[in-house]
Scaffold this active site. Structure first.
Site, short mmCIF file in Angstrom:
data_model
loop_
_atom_site.label_atom_id
_atom_site.label_comp_id
_atom_site.label_asym_id
_atom_site.label_seq_id
_atom_site.Cartn_x
_atom_site.Cartn_y
_atom_site.Cartn_z
N ARG A 111 0.88 -1.27 0.01
CA ARG A 111 -0.10 -0.04 0.08
C ARG A 111 0.83 1.25 0.16
NH1 ARG A 111 -5.30 1.35 -1.27
NH2 ARG A 111 -6.18 2.56 0.29
N THR A 399 -9.32 0.40 -9.82
CA THR A 399 -8.57 -0.75 -9.32
C THR A 399 -8.83 -1.81 -10.16
OG1 THR A 399 -9.24 0.26 -7.16
CG2 THR A 399 -8.31 -2.21 -7.15
N THR A 417 -4.10 -0.96 -7.60
CA THR A 417 -5.03 0.23 -7.73
C THR A 417 -3.93 1.25 -7.80
OG1 THR A 417 -6.48 1.32 -6.92
CG2 THR A 417 -5.09 0.60 -5.31
N GLU A 419 -6.07 3.89 -7.35
CA GLU A 419 -7.12 4.65 -6.57
C GLU A 419 -8.23 5.12 -7.73
OE1 GLU A 419 -10.09 5.00 -4.41
OE2 GLU A 419 -9.54 7.32 -5.25
N ASP A 440 -8.03 8.21 0.02
CA ASP A 440 -8.74 7.04 0.95
C ASP A 440 -8.63 7.44 2.43
OD1 ASP A 440 -9.42 5.74 -1.13
OD2 ASP A 440 -8.15 3.81 -1.08
N SER A 464 -7.76 0.74 2.97
CA SER A 464 -8.50 0.25 1.90
C SER A 464 -9.60 -0.57 2.00
CB SER A 464 -7.07 -0.41 1.00
OG SER A 464 -7.58 -0.97 -0.02
N SER A 465 -10.29 -0.85 0.78
CA SER A 465 -11.54 -1.78 0.92
C SER A 465 -11.06 -3.02 -0.08
CB SER A 465 -12.63 -1.09 0.25
OG SER A 465 -13.04 -0.07 0.91
N GLY A 485 -13.76 -1.81 -7.23
CA GLY A 485 -14.80 -1.26 -7.11
C GLY A 485 -15.02 -0.31 -5.82
N GLY A 486 -13.76 0.20 -5.52
CA GLY A 486 -13.82 0.92 -4.21
C GLY A 486 -14.60 0.17 -3.13
#
Ligand code: GLY
Length: 579
Positions: A111, A399, A417, A419, A440, A464-465, A485-486
């Site tokens: 990340r 992503t 990603t 983002e 984010d 993050s998701s 997909g966020g």
């Protein structure tokens, strides 16, 4: 309720998806289970990702005997070229690895980090008010230290068997010789033309002669080829210092909204091995990424709350099943908003959030007949006293997902990603877009004096998701899955697991099945699909229902006694290839 309709599904498959899948609806399929082309099957290895050129590059590596980690590097290098809006060297990623020899799951965190010069008020104006989302996204301020290049190197160091330098060959050739702009890229460039025009370098690439790239137009990226050649020769070090790093910092600092990233941030970057987050479901173990991602914990919580309910018997067309899934998701998202952030900076009750007794107690909240009128965070068991406020981050979908199983039986799920679509819209001189991952973070730092866990801090990783996931039964993988997909990623992944495990769909049907996602109360149903048939019954249960595009990009591989089967999301341009 059961909807006895046989619907020809409305999501048209792109041509090259059809080359890898047979367009056959499963016999007797109705309603939400109708979606369908047959999965791609194979005996030995498989790779599924968002663009055929990238999947071909990965398949070539696997065909030559490379490992899943080797193939991932080839796939990512090509994705950064042909799907530059979604992921690339300028971004970050999370990787979940199943090691066939040891049976162990390892998770790697690549990340992005906030620059050391960042402060909690990074995304606030001089009055302390949060910036508008896109005011913060576009430009240098949102750019975090990229993690993907070092993640590639670390994955190769641990699990690579092929020669590192050769893994970039396909991407270098495509970047030098050019490739046809895909329909999706052309469409997204047109839609985003105004923001892409805010930076000269970005505009020169995506809007040649001031016009958006057209589908089929040959796109070359010699600067990206040079970057890959440097990394092929000298590893990730070529990215994190020297000319490429200097170019990144200059692009961030010279952007219309200048950012804070420095050469020191780049040279200090580290990939981190994290404890995998595993949650039981229907006798299997669902393993994913822990903090700073909320993906593994939130998917695990949703499934944990569904465990006492017979979702299988209710079936995919049942509003009652979707009431349970939707409200379990809302409860999990409430905990996510309160507790989940980078655990190197904020204590996160990771074990408590998946504690079986805690989830069983939260699951009792689902026992009513109607939608929950109110949802708030619970109080998971925790050995740490800390008062936190609910978060206020905004995440929009972008992503990409790479899923691979190699001939040795290793499995890899990586979500990658930059983002937002096209990230910060800042193109580095090295030929890749820079992320806007810092948006984010929560723009607000506190609520009524109570700190928000996901606030900006120097060196911290934004929550993050992303939910790269490997499901194991008896210690062996049965499903490799993940999606862009966020924050809806969490719903897409949980739905695919339920469709595969509870509703017995094959992996392609589980991926393609229309989406219904509820995070914060409103039920999103996928516009133009059979999911809309649930609008009335869900409204009757008390939900506000909103039909909208739900642009997942699920790529999944199922493993069973018959071998491997792959699913590629018909909403994007990906394919699965296996042999
Ligand atoms: N930026 C998308 C995510 O990390 O969830």
């Amino acid at each position: 309720m059961r909807i006895a309709l046989t619907l020809s599904f409305l999501l048209a498959l792109p041509a090259y998806a059809q080359t890898a899948t047979e367009a056959v609806a499963p016999e007797g399929a109705t309603g939400l289970a109708t979606e369908a082309t047959a999965p791609v099957t194979s005996d030995t290895w498989m790779v599924a990702a968002a663009n055929p050129l990238a999947v071909e590059a990965g398949a070539d590596v696997l065909r030559a005997g490379g490992s899943a980690a080797d193939a991932m590097i080839a796939v990512q290098a090509v994705l950064g070229l042909v799907e530059p809006q979604s992921s690339g060297l300028g971004g970050g990623a999370f990787l979940v690895w199943y090691d066939a020899a040891s049976g162990e799951i390892t998770t790697l965190d690549g990340r992005e980090t906030a620059p050391m010069a960042a402060t909690p008020t990074l995304f606030q104006d001089e009055t302390g008010a949060p910036l508008g989302f896109f005011d913060a996204v576009v430009g240098g301020l949102s750019v975090g230290t990229p993690g993907t290049p070092m993640l590639l190197e670390e994955a190769h160091r641990r699990w690579g068997t092929a020669n590192w330098s050769g893994l970039f060959d396909a991407a270098i050739t495509l970047a030098d010789e050019g490739f046809p702009t895909s329909l999706r890229l052309a469409k997204l460039v047109t839609e985003d033309a105004e923001r892409l025009a805010t930076s000269d370098a970005t505009a020169a690439y995506f809007l040649p002669n001031g016009q958006p790239l057209q589908k089929g137009e040959t796109l070359r990226n010699p600067a990206y080829a040079d970057t890959l050649r440097a990394m092929a020769a000298d590893g990730a070090a070529a990215f994190y210092s020297g000319e490429i790093a200097e170019g990144i910092v200059a692009a961030v600092r010279d952007a219309a909204l200048p950012g804070l990233l420095s050469l020191d941030d780049l040279s200090a970057y580290q990939v981190k091995e994290r404890d995998a987050v595993c949650a039981p479901y229907r006798g299997a173990e669902v393993c994913g990424m822990g903090p700073p991602s909320s993906g593994g914990l939130t998917v695990g919580q949703i499934l944990g709350m569904l465990e006492p309910y017979d979702i299988a018997a209710m079936g995919p067309d049942s509003a009652e099943a979707w009431r349970l899934i939707g409200d379990a998701s809302r409860l999990a998202f409430a905990d996510r908003g309160r507790y989940m952030a980078d655990s190197d900076f904020v204590p996160v009750p990771t074990a408590g959030l998946l504690n079986p007794a805690y989830l069983a107690e939260r699951a009792t909240l689902l026992q009513g007949d109607d939608s929950l009128p109110e949802v708030s965070a619970g109080t998971p068991p925790w050995d740490h006293a800390m008062l936190l406020a609910d978060d206020r981050s905004i995440e929009l979908p972008s992503t990409s997902q790479i899923s691979i199983v190699d001939a040795a039986g290793n499995a890899l799920s990586m979500t990658t990603t930059i983002e937002n679509g096209f990230g910060s819209r800042v193109m580095a001189p090295g030929g890749f877009l820079l992320n806007n991952e810092l948006t984010d973070f929560s723009f607000a730092t506190q609520d009524d004096g109570v700190p928000i866990a996901n606030r900006v801090e120097p060196g911290k990783r934004p929550r993050s998701s992303m939910a790269p996931t490997i499901v194991l039964r008896d210690g062996a993988p049965i499903l490799v899955v993940g999606s862009p997909g966020g924050s809806r990623i969490i719903g897409y992944v949980a739905k695919t697991i339920v469709a595969y495990m509870d509703w017995g769909m094959d992996v392609q049907a589980a991926v393609a099945m229309p989406h219904l996602v509820n995070r914060f109360g409103t039920y999103d149903v996928e516009a133009g699909t059979s999911a809309e048939d649930l609008t009335e019954p869900l409204t009757a249960l008390g939900y506000e229902v909103n039909a909208r595009d739900l642009n997942s990009g699920l790529h999944a591989i199922a493993l069973d006694e018959n071998g491997l089967s792959g699913g590629a999301d018909p909403r994007r341009e990906g394919i699965a290839i296996g042999e």
